[in-house]
Design an enzyme around this catalytic site. Structure first.
Site, mmCIF file in Angstrom:
data_model
loop_
_atom_site.group_PDB
_atom_site.id
_atom_site.type_symbol
_atom_site.label_atom_id
_atom_site.label_comp_id
_atom_site.label_asym_id
_atom_site.label_seq_id
_atom_site.Cartn_x
_atom_site.Cartn_y
_atom_site.Cartn_z
ATOM 1 C CG ASP A 387 -1.997 -0.925 0.866
ATOM 2 O OD1 ASP A 387 -2.598 -1.157 -0.184
ATOM 3 O OD2 ASP A 387 -2.451 -1.414 1.970
ATOM 4 C CE1 TYR A 475 -8.917 -5.218 4.680
ATOM 5 C CE2 TYR A 475 -8.354 -3.892 6.952
ATOM 6 C CZ TYR A 475 -8.861 -5.297 6.082
ATOM 7 O OH TYR A 475 -9.058 -6.316 6.744
#
Ligand SMILES: *[C@@H]1O[C@H](CO)[C@@H](O)[C@H](O)[C@H]1NC(C)=O
Ligand SMILES: *[C@@H]1O[C@H](CO)[C@@H](O)[C@H](O)[C@H]1NC(C)=O
Length: 744
Positions: A387, A475
């Site tokens: 990420d 998320y």
């Protein structure tokens, strides 16, 4: 049930190989139909630097139309701001200057400005030795920008000296991997599937309206199957139905994967492997307060309003925009597009001792995240996200919501980043700083009546929290750096947001054939929450009372008490072992081989002769159990150990490598550490990976309550004695008495 190997052989079938060649994707963000995109890419992406960022869902009929008004962040005028500290991030003016220098530098000067994209434009950290010597009032160190740009599919790395207006370094990278995607790319690729008739046909065949799509850009890692994985930047796009819910993530169009070339924005491949899998119903998926029409949930769990009041205001100051001073702590704080938050020059004052500021950590940040999903089938095997290096952990950090993300006594800090065209924009309220009091105790003692002394001595514990929250597509990661007066820095990661779910024909466990592997938990009718891991790797350049430090393993080992005069058979002894080289500092935790992990300054001793130090104290964590030869784990090899220690090297800050996107894993922390360099009494960097295994459960539907864990950096013989002895207790007269509202 979840991880049996019965299906892994299918990875080798020709159909999957075909899937693999497409490669690359991952999910990131908010996405949206082509139509909606046209409406809002302009507003969200090309933010002029002085306008407030818009809620990215604003133009979406299913989302909140009027986001709550945010307070004016901090009265900083970003247009006129000048840097005041060598580590201050590039300002709006500096980003503009760097951009114009780049535009007049070949080959960019002779290329149309839409033929190259800026993937990173940030401060090039000045030399550490110079920063250490710099004091407030000294002339600022030369300001330099580090730029990563892509032109003609090639990644250029440049260093631009802003003072002399010249490019002092220019390389074209030859290693594997590509730069972090730009937000503009992530947005624009999500509309590309609509250019493909097969995609449109498939979506219509599933009875989904083409205007009701939300699509995610999904990075796909690297699997070494096809040559094009090495030469083209690829992304996968998967779509969801927006119909009837703002929580489109719960309505996957399962198995429909479009591979897109990130540079040309052309469809490379459309795969449909989910025919016959229904799109889960929209009912009960919404989580927006105003949309909640269920009378039971509205009345449940009502508690009276609660807030922390500081009648005299906060006791911290943010000086010159970035220097935070609070209690016995001082540190430099800034936002970063890749790391999210960077803490620099963290120093603690020893009120019980010399009273001077003492160095603890030169730099601390989130270096990389690795999030592998545990489903090896065609539409899922590639979901192995990084990420920070792929999506930009800071780029994904949205403005924090006052009163709910951060309490009323919080102060906010903005991020100033460069867009893909190199123009600066402001991400408002990206970080908040606040004093936190959760009713905890700092230290206490009361005497039992036996002694007759009547002692009741207690100190409340107040801490200073620095918070950001990144929303990487579905998320949400909340990262807190919590400074305590007892010298601890607690680093906490909270996971929330929405699960990445998989569509399934099954609406009840009793219909799932015994042999069938779900790769997760049935969370609701036709919805599987797939098992996955999260690893968050922190870069912690500890400088404990100076840069020259050593890493010491203090092993607790059982000793037999044979031959002694007492009846005890065994005891534990703390054995200190100084790690001489990197390999001795590759640490895997074992419950039955306990140890402490100290970073000490061997040349600075306490009054009684112990080396001053800080230790890393793990709390609940998880290790990656994937095969080390599995391509995702090779790229994520920095999670092979929970701790690494490397000698300081300004080129080694990103645990997965500088260019993570489709990288092959040859530039990771694990590879550097194998060089086995000397680390004793050197400037060293501690790397800590905080891990989570996640077997989803029904409570995670439709949005997850926060799951969190943390680790501490804790002083160990750093102070001469308890550093919060002289902290006063609370007194009634100092605390406000808030009256209940008469109408309540
Ligand atoms: C697919 O559908 C979208 C939305 O209706 C439309 O704009 C687009 O032109 C279609 N693509 C093709 C190739 O027909
Ligand atoms: C510093 O890091 C770079 C990148 O890993 C490496 O090429 C170089 O050899 C390192 N320098 C030292 C002294 O280890």
């Amino acid at each position: 049930m979840y991880l049996s190997h019965t299906h892994t052989h299918t990875l080798l079938t020709p159909s999957i190989r075909a899937a693999m060649e497409a490669r690359a994707l991952r999910l990131s963000f908010l996405l949206i139909t082509a139509l909606l995109l046209l409406l809002f890419t302009r507003s969200w992406i090309h933010l002029p630097y002085n306008t407030p960022s818009k809620n990215r869902f604003q133009s979406n009929k299913n989302h909140i139309k009027n986001p709550p008004k945010r307070p004016k962040p901090n009265s900083i005028d970003h247009n006129t701001r000048t840097p005041l500290h060598p580590l201050d991030p590039l300002t709006v003016q500096e980003i503009n200057r760097a951009r114009s220098i780049l535009h007049s530098h070949p080959p960019f000067s002779s290329s149309p400005s839409n033929s190259f994209t800026i993937h990173s434009l940030v401060l090039q950290d000045p030399d550490k030795q110079l920063v250490l010597k710099w004091k407030t009032g000294d002339p600022l160190l030369p300001r330099r920008a580090s730029v990563v740009a892509i032109l003609n599919r090639q990644s250029h790395i440049l260093t631009i000296d802003l003072g002399s207006e010249s490019v002092i370094r220019h390389e074209i990278t030859s290693s594997s991997g590509f730069p972090t995607m730009t937000i503009e790319e992530m947005n624009s690729v999500t509309s590309v599937p609509l250019t493909d008739p097969k995609f449109n046909r498939t979506v219509r065949n599933r009875a989904v309206d083409l205007t009701d799509l939300a699509c995610l850009p999904i990075s796909g890692g690297w699997f070494g199957v096809k040559e094009e994985e090495n030469t083209r930047r690829l992304i996968r796009v998967q779509c969801y139905s927006l119909q009837g819910t703002s929580n489109f993530y719960m309505r996957p169009i399962e198995g429909l994967t479009v591979t897109v070339d990130l540079d040309t924005k052309q469809v490379v491949e459309v795969e449909d492997r989910g025919r016959g899998i229904p799109i889960p119903a929209a009912a009960n998926t919404d989580y927006i307060y105003k949309h909640n029409t269920n009378p039971n949930t509205k009345k449940s769990a009502r508690i009276n309003p609660i807030s922390i009041e500081q009648p005299k205001g906060p006791s911290f100051e943010i000086k010159n925009g970035h220097m935070v001073e609070w209690a016995n702590w001082e540190f430099h704080l800034k936002a970063d597009p890749r790391a999210g938050v960077i803490i620099s020059r963290a120093m603690a004052r020893d009120f019980e001792g010399s009273d001077g500021l003492r160095s603890v950590m030169y730099k601390g940040m989130t270096s990389e995240l690795f999030v592998p999903y545990m489903d090896p089938t065609e539409a899922w095997y590639f979901k192995t996200y990084m990420d920070a290096g792929e999506y930009g952990f800071g780029l994904q950090a949205m403005p924090l919501e006052p009163l709910n993300d951060c309490p009323r006594n919080a102060r906010f800090m903005d991020g100033v980043f460069a867009a893909a065209d190199g123009k600066p924009y402001v991400r408002e309220n990206m970080i908040c700083v606040f004093e936190s009091y959760g009713g905890e105790i700092g230290w206490r003692h009361s005497e039992s009546p036996i002694t007759g002394m009547g002692i009741r001595e207690v100190r409340p514990k107040v801490t200073l929290v620095v918070r950001m929250a990144a929303s990487v597509a579905n998320y949400d990661y909340i990262v807190d750096w919590e400074f305590q007066m007892d010298g601890i820095i607690r680093v906490k990661v909270g996971l929330s947001g929405i699960l990445m779910v998989k569509g399934t024909p099954y609406d009840h466990m009793n219909k799932v054939p015994e042999q069938e592997e779900l790769y997760g938990t049935l969370l609701s009718e036709n919805v599987i929450g797939v098992v996955h891991d999260h690893f968050v790797t922190f870069y912690l350049d500890m400088d404990v009372d100076g840069s020259e430090n050593s890493f010491v393993k203090v092993n607790l080992e059982r000793q037999q008490n044979s031959g002694s005069k007492t009846p005890r058979k065994s005891y534990l002894r703390a054995n200190r072992h100084i790690a001489k080289t990197e390999k001795e500092a590759q640490i895997q935790f074992k419950l039955y081989e306990p140890a402490e992990y100290h970073v000490v300054n061997p040349s600075k001793l306490t009054r009684v002769g112990n080396p001053v130090g800080y230790k890393v104290v793990p709390r609940a964590t998880a290790a990656s159990l994937l095969d080390h030869d599995d391509p995702p784990q090779r790229r994520g090899a920095f999670t092979n150990n929970q701790i690494y220690v490397t000698p300081y090297n300004e080129s080694e800050q990103w645990a997965g490598g500088l260019f993570v996107y489709q990288s092959h894993g040859e530039d990771t922390l694990a590879v550097w550490s194998e060089r086995d360099r000397d680390i004793e009494n050197k400037d060293i960097v501690l790397w800590y990976t905080l891990g989570f295994h996640h077997i989803p459960c029904q409570e995670d539907f439709p949005i997850m309550p926060v799951v969190s864990s943390s680790f501490d950096l804790k002083p160990v013989n750093f102070f001469e004695r308890n550093p919060i002895l002289s902290v006063p207790p609370n007194f009634e007269k100092d605390l406000p008495v808030c009256k209940a509202d008469a109408s309540a």
